[in-house]
Design an enzyme around this catalytic site. Structure first.
Site, PDB file in Angstrom:
ATOM      1  CD  GLU A   1      -3.146  -1.129   2.016  1.00  0.00           C
ATOM      2  OE1 GLU A   1      -3.017  -0.499   3.071  1.00  0.00           O
ATOM      3  OE2 GLU A   1      -4.196  -1.741   1.715  1.00  0.00           O
TER       4      GLU A   1
ATOM      5  CD  GLU B   1      -3.781  -6.276   2.302  1.00  0.00           C
ATOM      6  OE1 GLU B   1      -4.640  -5.567   2.867  1.00  0.00           O
ATOM      7  OE2 GLU B   1      -2.566  -6.075   2.409  1.00  0.00           O
TER       8      GLU B   1
END
Ligand code: P53
Length: 488
Positions: free
Chosen positions: A196, A383
């Site tokens: 991220e 994810e």
């Protein structure tokens, strides 16, 4: 007509939320070792020592005083120190993943376990720890998918270099990469550089003490350069290596058809897409350069940096997808998403989880289409999942039907993107396939797993593992390569 035969099915974890053993086996301290637990209403805090030696604490998103150093205070509870103890349960856990039928498993390597200070000193015991794990996974035919860096930095680099704001950290990171690429050559071929990357922004994650735009963007530039160099190095060491990037993808819809709302959504979405542009197309997008110019941010680049970015483009886009959001030019009420940093509004068409995350399976298909149409590189959903409170019944069973329902809809949407839209999707690794510590709140209460771990928010529990109802459901999904999604 379904998923490709070699589609990767698995689950995802991260060292700081799962591994524990925070001082075992020669590991050094990581920034996240000094972050306390929190909850929906109470932020996690950084505990630190001032230059004068005073112990203080501050919201983990805040800036730290110059000269402050991370500090582990014995009077505080730090959920990452033991986490859900993969450190001592790895054999048992991998056997459970194999039982579910995983063909891949996403995990991260703790930088401070390999290089305790983040510099050029290597901890052999740390290397052996991951080597055994990779061997165990491969024994079951499970491909390791490795995040090189997930949300933290060795504390020494944070406090002695001001983290990623110092160009030297690029070299240290590359040394870490070279060490693991060489050591795990032939065992690991799927990598991604920074988890991220669009959410990395404070001492907690990138070691910077001051969070002003100038420091932040200088650090981000170093992350981009480091990622590009890592991609090139990884390819050079082993041409079989597939090295991706990883972004938190929260697409935003215009709240209405009012062009002003459309512009607001465009601006929201661009913020995330910039990070993909730089790592997939290999250059800063024009709108970002203009924004930095307006904000008076001047990124210091070394000669050759632009070429480096252009040469070190990633092989695939890995992304997390939990929710979508909405944007309005004139919001009545602002809601913050993505670690409370991005202003958005509530979408009246969608239900939310107990933690306020909007549940939007169709948004996953839309995201896959947008990303593939725009970038034309393979995608990997690394994810996705439903954070919820699980009830253990008197008979010890956990009937997590809401989680199953979340996954049914998201996997169906993903299948449509592959089958109907032609998206090139490599695999799917639901987040926290075994319960672990929440990154956002530090809680155990917010669970994602197919496997339950007996541990509470104060660190009490036997750590025993238990299969939830979703365990058997996901096992069937994998067995039928995503064709049978029924919950029966
Ligand atoms: P938690 C916010 C929004 C979307 C993804 O998050 C996020 C976050 C950070 O809180 O992070 C990713 O545990 C991250 C994982 C994290 C997972 O999503 O807050 O890569 O480390 O655990 C879920 O519920």
């Amino acid at each position: 007509m379904g998923f490709p035969k070699d589609f990767l099915w698995g689950g995802a974890t991260a060292a700081n939320q799962y591994e524990g053993g925070y001082l075992s086996g020669g590991k050094g301290l990581s920034t996240l070792d000094a972050i306390t637990g929190g909850s929906k209403d109470h932020p996690r805090m950084i505990t630190y020592k001032t230059k004068a030696g005073q112990v203080e604490r501050v919201n983990r998103e805040a800036s730290l005083p110059v000269g402050a150093t991370g500090f582990v205070d014995e009077n505080q509870y730090y959920p990452s120190h033991m986490a859900t103890d993969f450190y001592h349960h790895w054999q048992e856990d991998i056997a459970l993943f194999a039982e579910m039928g995983f063909t891949c498993f996403r995990m991260s390597i703790s930088w401070a376990r390999i290089c305790p200070k983040g510099d050029l000193e290597v901890n052999e015991e740390g290397l052996v720890f991951y080597e055994r794990i990779f061997d165990e996974l491969l024994k079951y035919g499970i491909q390791p998918v490795v995040t090189i860096n997930h949300f933290d930095i060795p504390m020494y680099l944070a406090d002695h270099y001001d983290g990623w704001s110092d160009r030297k950290v690029v070299d240290y990171f590359l040394f870490f990469c070279e060490t693991i690429f060489k050591r795990y050559q032939g065992k690991v071929t799927h990598w991604m550089t920074f988890n991220e990357i669009n959410f990395l922004r404070s001492w907690t994650q990138i070691g910077i003490h001051q969070n002003d735009p100038q420091t932040l963007w200088q650090a981000r530039h170093h992350l981009f350069v480091a990622s590009a160099k890592a991609v090139m190095l990884g390819h050079e060491i082993d041409p079989h290596n597939q090295i991706g990037m990883m972004i938190a993808y929260i697409p935003s819809y215009p709240m209405t058809a009012n062009p002003e709302d459309v512009l607001a959504a465009l601006q929201f979405n661009r913020q995330q897409e910039s990070f993909i542009d730089i790592q997939v197309k290999g250059h800063y997008p024009a709108h970002l350069l203009k924004q930095l110019e307006r904000e008076g941010v001047l990124i210091k680049k070394e000669p050759g940096d632009n070429e480096l970015l252009a040469q070190g483009c990633v092989d695939y886009i890995g992304f997390s997808y939990y929710m979508s959001t909405a944007s309005s030019a004139n919001p009545e009420k602002v809601k913050y998403v993505g670690g409370n940093q991005m202003p958005a509004v509530k979408n009246p068409y969608l239900e939310e989880s107990d933690w306020g995350w909007a549940i939007d399976p169709l948004g996953l298909r839309i995201s896959l289409c947008q990303l593939y149409d725009r970038y034309q590189v393979p995608l990997f959903i690394v994810e996705n999942g439903f954070g919820a409170i699980d009830q253990v019944q008197d008979n010890g069973e956990i009937y997590d039907d809401d989680r199953i329902s979340y996954f049914q809809k998201h996997i169906a949407a993903m299948r449509d993107a592959v089958v109907l839209d032609g998206v090139d999707l490599m695999g799917y690794t639901p987040w926290g396939c075994i319960d672990l510590v929440s990154a956002g709140t530090g809680e155990m209460k917010k669970r994602y797993g197919f496997i339950y771990v007996d541990l509470d928010d104060q660190g009490h529990g036997s750590l025993s593992r238990r299969r939830k109802k979703s365990f058997y459901w996901y096992q069937k999904v994998i067995k039928t390569n995503g064709l049978d999604l029924d919950n029966n």
